[in-house]
Design an enzyme around this catalytic site. Structure first.
Site, PDB file in Angstrom:
ATOM      1  N   LYS A   7       0.874  -1.152  -0.105  1.00 50.92           N
ATOM      2  CA  LYS A   7       0.004   0.075  -0.095  1.00 50.92           C
ATOM      3  C   LYS A   7       1.019   1.289  -0.004  1.00 50.92           C
ATOM      4  O   LYS A   7       0.599   2.138  -0.745  1.00 50.92           O
ATOM      5  CB  LYS A   7      -0.804   0.007   1.231  1.00 50.92           C
ATOM      6  CG  LYS A   7      -1.701   1.146   1.354  1.00 50.92           C
ATOM      7  CD  LYS A   7      -2.656   1.033   2.634  1.00 50.92           C
ATOM      8  CE  LYS A   7      -3.387   2.318   2.822  1.00 50.92           C
ATOM      9  NZ  LYS A   7      -4.225   2.485   4.065  1.00 50.92           N
ATOM     10  N   GLU A  26      10.433  -4.673   4.573  1.00 57.44           N
ATOM     11  CA  GLU A  26      10.649  -6.027   3.987  1.00 57.44           C
ATOM     12  C   GLU A  26      10.412  -6.125   2.541  1.00 57.44           C
ATOM     13  O   GLU A  26      11.071  -6.863   1.889  1.00 57.44           O
ATOM     14  CB  GLU A  26       9.394  -6.895   4.976  1.00 57.44           C
ATOM     15  CG  GLU A  26      10.001  -7.270   6.286  1.00 57.44           C
ATOM     16  CD  GLU A  26       9.265  -6.015   7.164  1.00 57.44           C
ATOM     17  OE1 GLU A  26       9.247  -4.935   6.716  1.00 57.44           O
ATOM     18  OE2 GLU A  26       9.155  -6.414   8.563  1.00 57.44           O
ATOM     19  N   GLY A  79      -4.637  -1.721   5.022  1.00 60.35           N
ATOM     20  CA  GLY A  79      -3.865  -2.796   4.495  1.00 60.35           C
ATOM     21  C   GLY A  79      -4.654  -4.128   5.038  1.00 60.35           C
ATOM     22  O   GLY A  79      -4.912  -4.852   3.926  1.00 60.35           O
ATOM     23  N   ARG A  80      -5.055  -4.393   6.061  1.00 57.33           N
ATOM     24  CA  ARG A  80      -5.768  -5.435   6.305  1.00 57.33           C
ATOM     25  C   ARG A  80      -7.088  -5.709   5.852  1.00 57.33           C
ATOM     26  O   ARG A  80      -8.101  -6.501   6.157  1.00 57.33           O
ATOM     27  CB  ARG A  80      -5.811  -5.750   8.100  1.00 57.33           C
ATOM     28  CG  ARG A  80      -6.422  -4.487   8.985  1.00 57.33           C
ATOM     29  CD  ARG A  80      -5.770  -4.655  10.376  1.00 57.33           C
ATOM     30  NE  ARG A  80      -6.303  -3.576  11.019  1.00 57.33           N
ATOM     31  CZ  ARG A  80      -5.643  -2.415  11.198  1.00 57.33           C
ATOM     32  NH1 ARG A  80      -4.278  -2.093  10.398  1.00 57.33           N
ATOM     33  NH2 ARG A  80      -6.216  -1.385  11.683  1.00 57.33           N
ATOM     34  N   GLU A 137      -4.656  -6.503  14.867  1.00 57.40           N
ATOM     35  CA  GLU A 137      -4.131  -5.318  14.544  1.00 57.40           C
ATOM     36  C   GLU A 137      -5.281  -4.235  14.606  1.00 57.40           C
ATOM     37  O   GLU A 137      -5.092  -2.978  14.784  1.00 57.40           O
ATOM     38  CB  GLU A 137      -3.554  -5.115  13.132  1.00 57.40           C
ATOM     39  CG  GLU A 137      -2.558  -3.916  12.735  1.00 57.40           C
ATOM     40  CD  GLU A 137      -1.705  -4.161  11.652  1.00 57.40           C
ATOM     41  OE1 GLU A 137      -2.289  -3.955  10.431  1.00 57.40           O
ATOM     42  OE2 GLU A 137      -0.464  -4.408  11.557  1.00 57.40           O
ATOM     43  N   HIS A 153      -5.311 -33.022  17.968  1.00 59.61           N
ATOM     44  CA  HIS A 153      -4.154 -33.950  18.640  1.00 59.61           C
ATOM     45  C   HIS A 153      -3.061 -32.963  18.976  1.00 59.61           C
ATOM     46  O   HIS A 153      -2.003 -33.540  19.368  1.00 59.61           O
ATOM     47  CB  HIS A 153      -3.858 -34.672  17.505  1.00 59.61           C
ATOM     48  CG  HIS A 153      -4.876 -35.617  16.991  1.00 59.61           C
ATOM     49  ND1 HIS A 153      -5.128 -36.829  17.371  1.00 59.61           N
ATOM     50  CD2 HIS A 153      -5.979 -35.523  16.007  1.00 59.61           C
ATOM     51  CE1 HIS A 153      -6.221 -37.454  16.861  1.00 59.61           C
ATOM     52  NE2 HIS A 153      -6.542 -36.671  16.016  1.00 59.61           N
ATOM     53  N   LYS A 172       9.582  -0.657  14.233  1.00 55.20           N
ATOM     54  CA  LYS A 172      10.087  -0.438  12.944  1.00 55.20           C
ATOM     55  C   LYS A 172      11.174   0.832  13.029  1.00 55.20           C
ATOM     56  O   LYS A 172      12.222   0.493  12.345  1.00 55.20           O
ATOM     57  CB  LYS A 172       9.213   0.172  11.950  1.00 55.20           C
ATOM     58  CG  LYS A 172       7.965  -0.801  11.447  1.00 55.20           C
ATOM     59  CD  LYS A 172       7.055  -0.176  10.548  1.00 55.20           C
ATOM     60  CE  LYS A 172       5.890  -0.789   9.893  1.00 55.20           C
ATOM     61  NZ  LYS A 172       5.094  -0.093   9.044  1.00 55.20           N
TER      62      LYS A 172
HETATM   63  O1  G6P Z   1       1.022  -2.778   2.304  1.00 57.64           O
HETATM   64  P1  G6P Z   1       2.071  -2.006   2.914  1.00 57.64           P
HETATM   65  O2  G6P Z   1       2.120  -0.666   2.898  1.00 57.64           O
HETATM   66  O3  G6P Z   1       3.479  -2.670   2.624  1.00 57.64           O
HETATM   67  O4  G6P Z   1       2.188  -2.601   4.394  1.00 57.64           O
HETATM   68  C1  G6P Z   1       2.197  -3.710   4.916  1.00 57.64           C
HETATM   69  C2  G6P Z   1       1.916  -3.859   6.444  1.00 57.64           C
HETATM   70  O5  G6P Z   1       2.804  -3.205   7.152  1.00 57.64           O
HETATM   71  C3  G6P Z   1       2.379  -2.600   8.153  1.00 57.64           C
HETATM   72  O6  G6P Z   1       3.484  -2.221   9.148  1.00 57.64           O
HETATM   73  C4  G6P Z   1       1.222  -2.483   8.933  1.00 57.64           C
HETATM   74  O7  G6P Z   1       1.413  -2.962  10.213  1.00 57.64           O
HETATM   75  C5  G6P Z   1       0.249  -3.401   8.157  1.00 57.64           C
HETATM   76  O8  G6P Z   1      -1.231  -2.941   8.272  1.00 57.64           O
HETATM   77  C6  G6P Z   1       0.203  -3.549   6.896  1.00 57.64           C
HETATM   78  O9  G6P Z   1      -0.508  -4.268   6.097  1.00 57.64           O
END
Ligand code: G6P
Length: 542
Positions: free
Chosen positions: A207, A213, A269-270, A355, A386, A506
């Protein structure tokens, strides 16, 4: 400290009611009312919910609904659907529901109907997907694309992976789909193992297009591609597409914005698996399958927006979750899908629920005086039985369970499905009814073992029993939990749409990177962190 909620009449009524009901056993509640198993059920958007195995009565439900009303839930739902800026800490609207509004619908935000924009992106995605699957879109050397690697993390990974796994039965088996999320290079190395760069498409899903990462993995992917294609930089255009709200950063990375599928800052994002972030899903199940999934989302949206609170599935499930968190002290909730295809559903729900509702201040910034979001966890049945079910049956913690099961298997082989379903029904029954000491004795168990073999029961569960897992049903199921989260967030008076809690880690990691790369940098952390960094510096081989 905010006490407004706990001082409300609706809350106090529930507290009083809890003292009356907390010792009542589900065995007795079922014995008293032979219609209970039918009474507390509901159907919506292709889902059937049996919530009768919960520690409640009709009176409980009335009081919970009164709590929702006192929190003005219907107004808040309308505020969300109509594009008000309810994500106040980020000054944003929350309009994931517009992503699945049918063509021709109207959702006005900032004076503009956003639905045509949504469908314009969906149409571009569909035409791209068709070009990939027909082979019209070719890789740099003229080969057909056979592998797709989605690079993303959090909401840009969990939804796509979950949906890919969930809908594998409907997917194009000619495409190999892989997902890279972790900054651990092992993830990239193993996910690209055996792939021919000339036949591989990378989807960079982010987003913000700034996530450490994802950007690290995207750069590594570019190097991997160029390495495999003799360093020809013009190859990037045929092997990289981007899913993002940040066109500028996409361009700066070197991806042509013609190869970018956009969305908007009113999509969290979620909450984005049904936006352009779902491109991998659409590649797997095709544009028609994707539209079916959106239709399922929309059907649940409509139900949530229009059904009376006491007949409203996300409201009922949200309220029951809250009932256990706030009145029984339950700290977790287990999601137990009896379908192998839903193996990643609990992981997906962890981001969605935790989140969103993992907050401890109200919308006004005051510390809450009550518990908020529960810890969500789970594994597909019967594997969990199990493993950790022992604790759910006989441990000291109260763990409400959501069972998710399907009447029809997508792989009907022999009697597997009857066995699978027998297990899910048995678990709900065992948790609720338990087994008394007398029952244990009657089986001839020696007295010393009786306490060990008693099942207290009275352990609550919901059962979602659905006809068959389809793209449409998956959409309904995800929307059900999205709205469940919102229902709880409204009552707790928190903001389910920001995630400031992920920032500190972060920020600190960013500062630590140079400290790991040069021993000359002076360390000024706490003594534990300093010592760990020093040990890392001296232990790492290069
Ligand atoms: O889609 P992006 O901007 O790469 O974000 C990826 C993810 O990283 C962030 O740290 C948030 O905690 C998430 O809500 C998000 O989905």
């Amino acid at each position: 400290m905010s006490n407004t909620l706990v001082q409300s009449d609706a809350w106090k009524n529930l507290q009083q009611h809890h003292t009356e009901i907390k010792d009542r056993h589900l065995r007795d509640l079922f014995a008293e009312d032979s219609t209970r198993g039918k009474k507390f059920t509901l159907e919506a958007a292709g889902l059937f919910l049996d919530y009768s195995k919960n520690r409640m009565t009709g009176e409980t439900m009335k009081l919970l609904v009164a709590l929702a009303r006192s929190a003005t839930l219907p107004d808040r739902i309308e505020a969300m659907f109509s594009g008000q800026k309810i994500n106040t800490t980020e000054d944003r609207a929350v309009l994931h529901t517009a992503l699945r509004a049918p063509r021709g619908a109207e959702v006005v935000f900032d004076g503009k109907n956003v639905v045509p924009d949504v469908h314009e992106v969906l149409d571009r995605m569909a035409s791209f997907v068709n070009r990939i699957s027909s082979g019209e879109w070719k890789g740099h050397t003229g080969k057909k694309i056979r592998n797709v690697v989605n690079i993303g993390i959090g909401g840009s990974d969990l939804g796509p992976v979950m949906a890919y796994e969930a809908l594998r039965h409907y997917s194009n088996r000619e495409l190999t789909m892989r997902f890279v999320s972790n900054v651990d290079a092992t993830d990239f190395a193993e996910s690209t193992q055996g792939l021919d760069p000339a036949e591989t498409l990378f989807i960079v899903a982010s987003k913000t297009f700034t996530t450490q990462e994802t950007m690290t993995n995207a750069n590594t992917a570019r190097a991997w591609l160029l390495d495999g294609l003799e360093g020809d930089k013009s190859a990037v255009a045929k092997h990289f597409v981007a899913l993002s709200t940040n066109a500028e950063a996409v361009r700066a990375f070197g991806i042509d914005t013609d190869n970018m599928f956009g969305f908007w800052d009113w999509v969290g994002g979620r909450y984005s698996m049904d936006s352009a972030i779902g491109l991998s899903t659409m590649l797997a199940i095709g544009p028609d399958g994707f539209r079916e999934m959106l239709a399922g989302f929309h059907e649940m949206d409509t139900h949530y927006r229009t059904a009376p609170l006491d007949q409203n599935m996300p409201v009922i499930m949200g309220l029951l979750g809250l009932w256990y968190s706030n009145f029984f002290g339950a700290q977790t909730l287990a999601v137990l899908p009896y379908d192998q295809y839903l193996s990643r559903f609990p992981a997906y729900l962890q981001q969605l629920t935790m989140e969103s509702n993992g907050k401890s201040v109200t919308l006004e910034g005051k510390r809450v005086s009550y518990d908020t979001g529960a810890v969500y966890w789970g594994e597909p049945g019967t594997n969990g039985q199990h493993s950790f079910y022992q604790l759910i049956h006989q441990g000291t913690h109260l763990i409400p369970c959501d069972f998710i099961a399907f009447a029809n298997s997508l792989n009907p082989i022999g009697d597997h499905h009857d066995k699978l379903m027998a297990n899910v029904f048995a678990q709900g029954e065992a948790l609720a009814m338990g087994k008394t000491a007398d029952q244990v004795r009657a089986e001839g168990t020696s007295e010393s073992l009786v306490p060990h073999r008693v099942f207290e029961g009275n352990r609550p569960s919901n059962t979602l029993l659905i006809d068959k897992l389809t793209p449409r049903v998956l959409g309904s199921l995800v929307a059900l939990y999205e709205h469940c989260v919102f229902t709880q967030g409204v009552i707790w008076n928190i903001n389910p749409f920001d995630q400031w809690g992920v920032e500190l880690g972060k920020q600190l990691a960013k500062a630590i990177i140079p400290e790991l790369q040069s021993s000359d940098v002076k360390l000024s952390h706490d003594s534990s962190t300093n010592a760990l960094i020093e040990r890392y510096r001296t232990t790492k081989s290069s």
